[in-house]
Design a protein around this motif. Structure first.
Motif, PDB file in Angstrom:
ATOM      1  N   LEU A 102       1.029  -1.326   0.334  1.00  0.00           N
ATOM      2  CA  LEU A 102       0.363   0.097  -0.073  1.00  0.00           C
ATOM      3  C   LEU A 102       1.001   1.300  -0.291  1.00  0.00           C
ATOM      4  CD1 LEU A 102      -3.040  -0.647   2.310  1.00  0.00           C
ATOM      5  CD2 LEU A 102      -3.041  -0.666   0.376  1.00  0.00           C
ATOM      6  N   LEU A 103       2.222   1.202   0.557  1.00  0.00           N
ATOM      7  CA  LEU A 103       2.902   2.426   0.451  1.00  0.00           C
ATOM      8  C   LEU A 103       4.274   2.695  -0.907  1.00  0.00           C
ATOM      9  CD1 LEU A 103       4.300   1.663   4.328  1.00  0.00           C
ATOM     10  CD2 LEU A 103       3.018   3.812   3.488  1.00  0.00           C
ATOM     11  N   TYR A 104       4.073   1.291  -1.537  1.00  0.00           N
ATOM     12  CA  TYR A 104       5.007   1.131  -2.651  1.00  0.00           C
ATOM     13  C   TYR A 104       4.741   1.801  -3.373  1.00  0.00           C
ATOM     14  CZ  TYR A 104       9.118  -0.904  -0.089  1.00  0.00           C
ATOM     15  OH  TYR A 104      10.275  -1.167   0.966  1.00  0.00           O
ATOM     16  N   VAL A 105       2.860   1.435  -3.944  1.00  0.00           N
ATOM     17  CA  VAL A 105       2.679   1.101  -5.059  1.00  0.00           C
ATOM     18  C   VAL A 105       2.188   2.774  -5.640  1.00  0.00           C
ATOM     19  CG1 VAL A 105       0.356   0.707  -6.262  1.00  0.00           C
ATOM     20  CG2 VAL A 105       1.418  -1.162  -5.543  1.00  0.00           C
ATOM     21  N   PRO A 106       2.521   3.758  -3.711  1.00  0.00           N
ATOM     22  CA  PRO A 106       1.249   5.004  -5.266  1.00  0.00           C
ATOM     23  C   PRO A 106       2.940   5.719  -5.296  1.00  0.00           C
ATOM     24  CG  PRO A 106       0.458   4.420  -2.616  1.00  0.00           C
ATOM     25  CD  PRO A 106       0.979   3.423  -3.479  1.00  0.00           C
ATOM     26  N   VAL A 107       4.056   5.078  -4.755  1.00  0.00           N
ATOM     27  CA  VAL A 107       5.560   5.774  -4.579  1.00  0.00           C
ATOM     28  C   VAL A 107       5.939   5.530  -6.263  1.00  0.00           C
ATOM     29  CG1 VAL A 107       7.840   6.148  -3.824  1.00  0.00           C
ATOM     30  CG2 VAL A 107       6.101   6.267  -2.337  1.00  0.00           C
ATOM     31  N   ILE A 108       5.609   3.566  -6.440  1.00  0.00           N
ATOM     32  CA  ILE A 108       6.356   3.977  -7.679  1.00  0.00           C
ATOM     33  C   ILE A 108       5.618   4.014  -9.067  1.00  0.00           C
ATOM     34  CG2 ILE A 108       6.267   1.345  -9.477  1.00  0.00           C
ATOM     35  CD1 ILE A 108       6.241  -0.328  -6.807  1.00  0.00           C
ATOM     36  N   ILE A 109       4.273   4.124  -8.938  1.00  0.00           N
ATOM     37  CA  ILE A 109       3.317   4.843 -10.025  1.00  0.00           C
ATOM     38  C   ILE A 109       3.703   6.135 -10.217  1.00  0.00           C
ATOM     39  CG2 ILE A 109       0.641   6.286 -10.443  1.00  0.00           C
ATOM     40  CD1 ILE A 109       1.462   2.512 -10.877  1.00  0.00           C
ATOM     41  N   ALA A 110       4.044   7.087  -9.805  1.00  0.00           N
ATOM     42  CA  ALA A 110       3.995   8.318  -9.360  1.00  0.00           C
ATOM     43  C   ALA A 110       5.898   7.965  -9.892  1.00  0.00           C
ATOM     44  CB  ALA A 110       4.776   9.184  -8.163  1.00  0.00           C
ATOM     45  N   LEU A 111       6.655   7.947  -9.772  1.00  0.00           N
ATOM     46  CA  LEU A 111       7.601   7.816 -10.259  1.00  0.00           C
ATOM     47  C   LEU A 111       7.902   7.524 -11.267  1.00  0.00           C
ATOM     48  CD1 LEU A 111      10.414   5.764  -7.701  1.00  0.00           C
ATOM     49  CD2 LEU A 111      10.266   8.456  -8.099  1.00  0.00           C
ATOM     50  N   SER A 112       7.120   5.908 -12.080  1.00  0.00           N
ATOM     51  CA  SER A 112       6.919   6.354 -13.602  1.00  0.00           C
ATOM     52  C   SER A 112       6.037   7.590 -14.275  1.00  0.00           C
ATOM     53  CB  SER A 112       5.854   5.194 -13.460  1.00  0.00           C
ATOM     54  OG  SER A 112       6.846   3.880 -12.969  1.00  0.00           O
ATOM     55  N   ILE A 113       5.502   7.463 -13.808  1.00  0.00           N
ATOM     56  CA  ILE A 113       4.811   8.840 -14.587  1.00  0.00           C
ATOM     57  C   ILE A 113       5.971  10.422 -15.015  1.00  0.00           C
ATOM     58  CG2 ILE A 113       3.177  10.528 -14.247  1.00  0.00           C
ATOM     59  CD1 ILE A 113       1.401   9.312 -13.060  1.00  0.00           C
ATOM     60  N   ILE A 114       6.504  10.443 -13.843  1.00  0.00           N
ATOM     61  CA  ILE A 114       7.787  11.756 -13.953  1.00  0.00           C
ATOM     62  C   ILE A 114       8.387  11.401 -14.405  1.00  0.00           C
ATOM     63  CG2 ILE A 114       9.508  13.145 -12.749  1.00  0.00           C
ATOM     64  CD1 ILE A 114       7.674  12.370 -10.503  1.00  0.00           C
ATOM     65  N   ILE A 115       9.688   9.813 -14.743  1.00  0.00           N
ATOM     66  CA  ILE A 115      10.432   9.395 -15.493  1.00  0.00           C
ATOM     67  C   ILE A 115       9.858   9.678 -16.905  1.00  0.00           C
ATOM     68  CG2 ILE A 115      12.136   7.025 -15.813  1.00  0.00           C
ATOM     69  CD1 ILE A 115      12.260   7.054 -12.806  1.00  0.00           C
ATOM     70  N   ALA A 116       8.440   8.757 -17.112  1.00  0.00           N
ATOM     71  CA  ALA A 116       8.032   8.505 -18.276  1.00  0.00           C
ATOM     72  C   ALA A 116       7.960   9.955 -19.067  1.00  0.00           C
ATOM     73  CB  ALA A 116       6.863   7.659 -19.042  1.00  0.00           C
ATOM     74  N   VAL A 117       7.534  10.898 -18.438  1.00  0.00           N
ATOM     75  CA  VAL A 117       7.771  12.633 -19.074  1.00  0.00           C
ATOM     76  C   VAL A 117       8.758  13.027 -18.971  1.00  0.00           C
ATOM     77  CG1 VAL A 117       6.602  15.068 -18.779  1.00  0.00           C
ATOM     78  CG2 VAL A 117       5.078  12.737 -17.409  1.00  0.00           C
ATOM     79  N   LEU A 118       9.767  12.591 -18.449  1.00  0.00           N
ATOM     80  CA  LEU A 118      10.776  13.072 -18.766  1.00  0.00           C
ATOM     81  C   LEU A 118      11.586  12.092 -20.273  1.00  0.00           C
ATOM     82  CD1 LEU A 118      12.748  13.194 -14.668  1.00  0.00           C
ATOM     83  CD2 LEU A 118      11.781  15.381 -16.365  1.00  0.00           C
ATOM     84  N   LEU A 119      11.660  11.024 -20.194  1.00  0.00           N
ATOM     85  CA  LEU A 119      11.968  10.411 -21.433  1.00  0.00           C
ATOM     86  C   LEU A 119      10.847  10.454 -22.952  1.00  0.00           C
ATOM     87  CD1 LEU A 119      12.251   6.727 -19.955  1.00  0.00           C
ATOM     88  CD2 LEU A 119      14.104   8.329 -19.936  1.00  0.00           C
ATOM     89  N   ASN A 120       9.571  11.226 -22.694  1.00  0.00           N
ATOM     90  CA  ASN A 120       9.243  11.926 -23.590  1.00  0.00           C
ATOM     91  C   ASN A 120       9.843  13.433 -24.081  1.00  0.00           C
ATOM     92  OD1 ASN A 120       6.889  11.117 -25.354  1.00  0.00           O
ATOM     93  ND2 ASN A 120       6.033  12.865 -24.665  1.00  0.00           N
ATOM     94  N   GLN A 121      11.008  13.774 -23.400  1.00  0.00           N
ATOM     95  CA  GLN A 121      11.324  14.953 -23.704  1.00  0.00           C
ATOM     96  C   GLN A 121      12.377  15.090 -24.924  1.00  0.00           C
ATOM     97  OE1 GLN A 121       9.845  17.584 -22.642  1.00  0.00           O
ATOM     98  NE2 GLN A 121       8.355  16.302 -21.539  1.00  0.00           N
ATOM     99  N   LYS A 122      12.738  15.957 -25.646  1.00  0.00           N
ATOM    100  CA  LYS A 122      13.732  16.192 -26.668  1.00  0.00           C
ATOM    101  C   LYS A 122      14.475  16.284 -26.156  1.00  0.00           C
ATOM    102  CE  LYS A 122      10.562  17.979 -30.752  1.00  0.00           C
ATOM    103  NZ  LYS A 122      10.473  19.115 -31.852  1.00  0.00           N
ATOM    104  N   ILE A 123      15.764  14.820 -25.299  1.00  0.00           N
ATOM    105  CA  ILE A 123      16.589  14.782 -24.946  1.00  0.00           C
ATOM    106  C   ILE A 123      18.070  13.676 -25.662  1.00  0.00           C
ATOM    107  CG2 ILE A 123      16.510  15.102 -23.351  1.00  0.00           C
ATOM    108  CD1 ILE A 123      16.110  12.091 -21.813  1.00  0.00           C
ATOM    109  N   LYS A 124      18.875  14.015 -26.137  1.00  0.00           N
ATOM    110  CA  LYS A 124      19.627  13.074 -26.512  1.00  0.00           C
ATOM    111  C   LYS A 124      20.390  11.907 -25.364  1.00  0.00           C
ATOM    112  CE  LYS A 124      22.715  17.032 -28.865  1.00  0.00           C
ATOM    113  NZ  LYS A 124      24.300  17.240 -29.240  1.00  0.00           N
ATOM    114  N   GLY A 125      20.219  10.839 -26.803  1.00  0.00           N
ATOM    115  CA  GLY A 125      20.495   9.206 -26.004  1.00  0.00           C
ATOM    116  C   GLY A 125      19.039   8.977 -25.564  1.00  0.00           C
ATOM    117  N   LYS A 126      17.916   9.234 -25.952  1.00  0.00           N
ATOM    118  CA  LYS A 126      16.582   8.710 -25.510  1.00  0.00           C
ATOM    119  C   LYS A 126      16.583   7.175 -25.090  1.00  0.00           C
ATOM    120  CE  LYS A 126      13.683  10.451 -27.313  1.00  0.00           C
ATOM    121  NZ  LYS A 126      12.207  11.572 -28.414  1.00  0.00           N
TER     122      LYS A 126
END
Length: 305
Positions: A102-126
């Motif tokens: 119950l404690l881990y899952v919300p943190v994992i979902i939040a991290l996943s969304i944040i990292i997905a947004v960052l990886l979706n940006q135009k960056i080199k070596g994506k």
């Protein structure tokens, strides 16, 4: 069919076939059934009988002999009573799993969304960054994961060089242990976030860039666009990721409950009947966690609409 007219002439009467048309709702229902038919076939062929056998053995004392074969002695709820009230190793481990998930899952979902947004940006070596986040799913599984956990590959405290370097900077041992524990926890949560990151990343790539352009023209900041556009678009997938993460955590190699079930199977005082009862109770715990998290996320998504 032949009919006779008033003048006595016989004229053939052609009967047109009646065309039956399915309604749109019926077509959609049949389409949905066809889509899930592989799962239904797989469930009936590979899952239904093992599930029945597990439930059946949980109410029996099971033994095996070379001459007699499998023998079953009906004991009713005795295995469940032993698990819940006498031998509490499973109860303690299940409580820890319940709270931890119950404690881990919300943190994992939040991290996943944040990292997905960052990886979706135009960056080199994506592509390289995407591979790095998905790499743990490929290599850290099975015996490799168990060996890394056994020999300290997943713990900073097992590395004396890192500990000594930290002690030179931070004299307090309690602070060093706190930092290393937090770092290990973050790394572990990032490993669990691999597949949810890919799911959210695929959803982000389907969002039209014109929506963001229109929002920026209207004066929306990137922060506002995230809360008003990005998050509502990917939020329907949160429930799917919740189910995946709970099942993944429950069947993870280092989960102590899985070890309890496997050891009980070969324990002479427990055997397969006791292990089957453990499996049933563990499944109910997982369903309870999924129901709580799924309902909380699903209710929010429907209210948002």
């Amino acid at each position: 069919m032949i009919t006779e007219t008033k003048k006595g002439k016989v004229e053939p009467k052609i009967i047109k076939p009646v065309k039956t048309r399915l309604s749109l709702k019926s077509k959609q229902s049949w389409t949905g059934i066809l889509f899930i038919s592989p799962w239904i076939i797989g469930f009936l062929a590979f899952f239904a009988y093992p599930l029945y056998r597990t439930v059946f053995m949980s109410f029996h004392n099971v033994s095996f002999g070379l001459k007699t074969g499998w023998r079953y002695k009906w004991v009713g709820m005795e295995n469940y009573q032993r698990i819940m009230f006498e031998e509490t190793d499973f109860v303690v481990a299940a409580q820890n799993f319940f709270v931890q998930t119950l404690l881990y899952v919300p943190v994992i979902i939040a991290l996943s969304i944040i990292i997905a947004v960052l990886l979706n940006q135009k960056i080199k070596g994506k592509i390289i960054f995407r591979l790095l986040f998905f790499l743990p799913v490929i290599i850290l599984s099975g015996k490799l994961m168990e060996n890394m956990d056994t020999y300290g590959g997943m713990s900073l405290t097992a590395n004396e060089f890192i500990l000594e370097s930290l002690y030179m900077i931070i004299p307090s041992k309690d602070v060093v242990l706190l930092i290393t524990s937090l770092f290990e926890l973050i790394v572990q949560l990032l490993w669990f976030s691999a597949v949810p990151i890919l799911i959210f990343l695929a959803s982000l790539q389907k969002i039209s860039k014109e929506i963001y352009e229109a929002a920026s023209i209207d004066g929306a900041s990137p922060w506002s666009s995230f809360w008003k556009i990005t998050l509502p678009m990917v939020y329907p997938l949160v429930s799917v990721c919740v189910i995946y993460v709970v099942v993944f955590l429950a069947n993870f190699e280092t989960n102590p409950i899985n070890s309890i079930i496997m050891q009980s199977k070969y324990d002479g005082s427990r055997r397969e009947g006791y292990a089957s009862a453990l499996s049933i109770l563990y499944s109910l715990v997982q369903l309870a966690v999924i129901a709580i998290l799924y309902y909380s996320t699903h209710s929010r998504s429907t209210k948002g609409r």
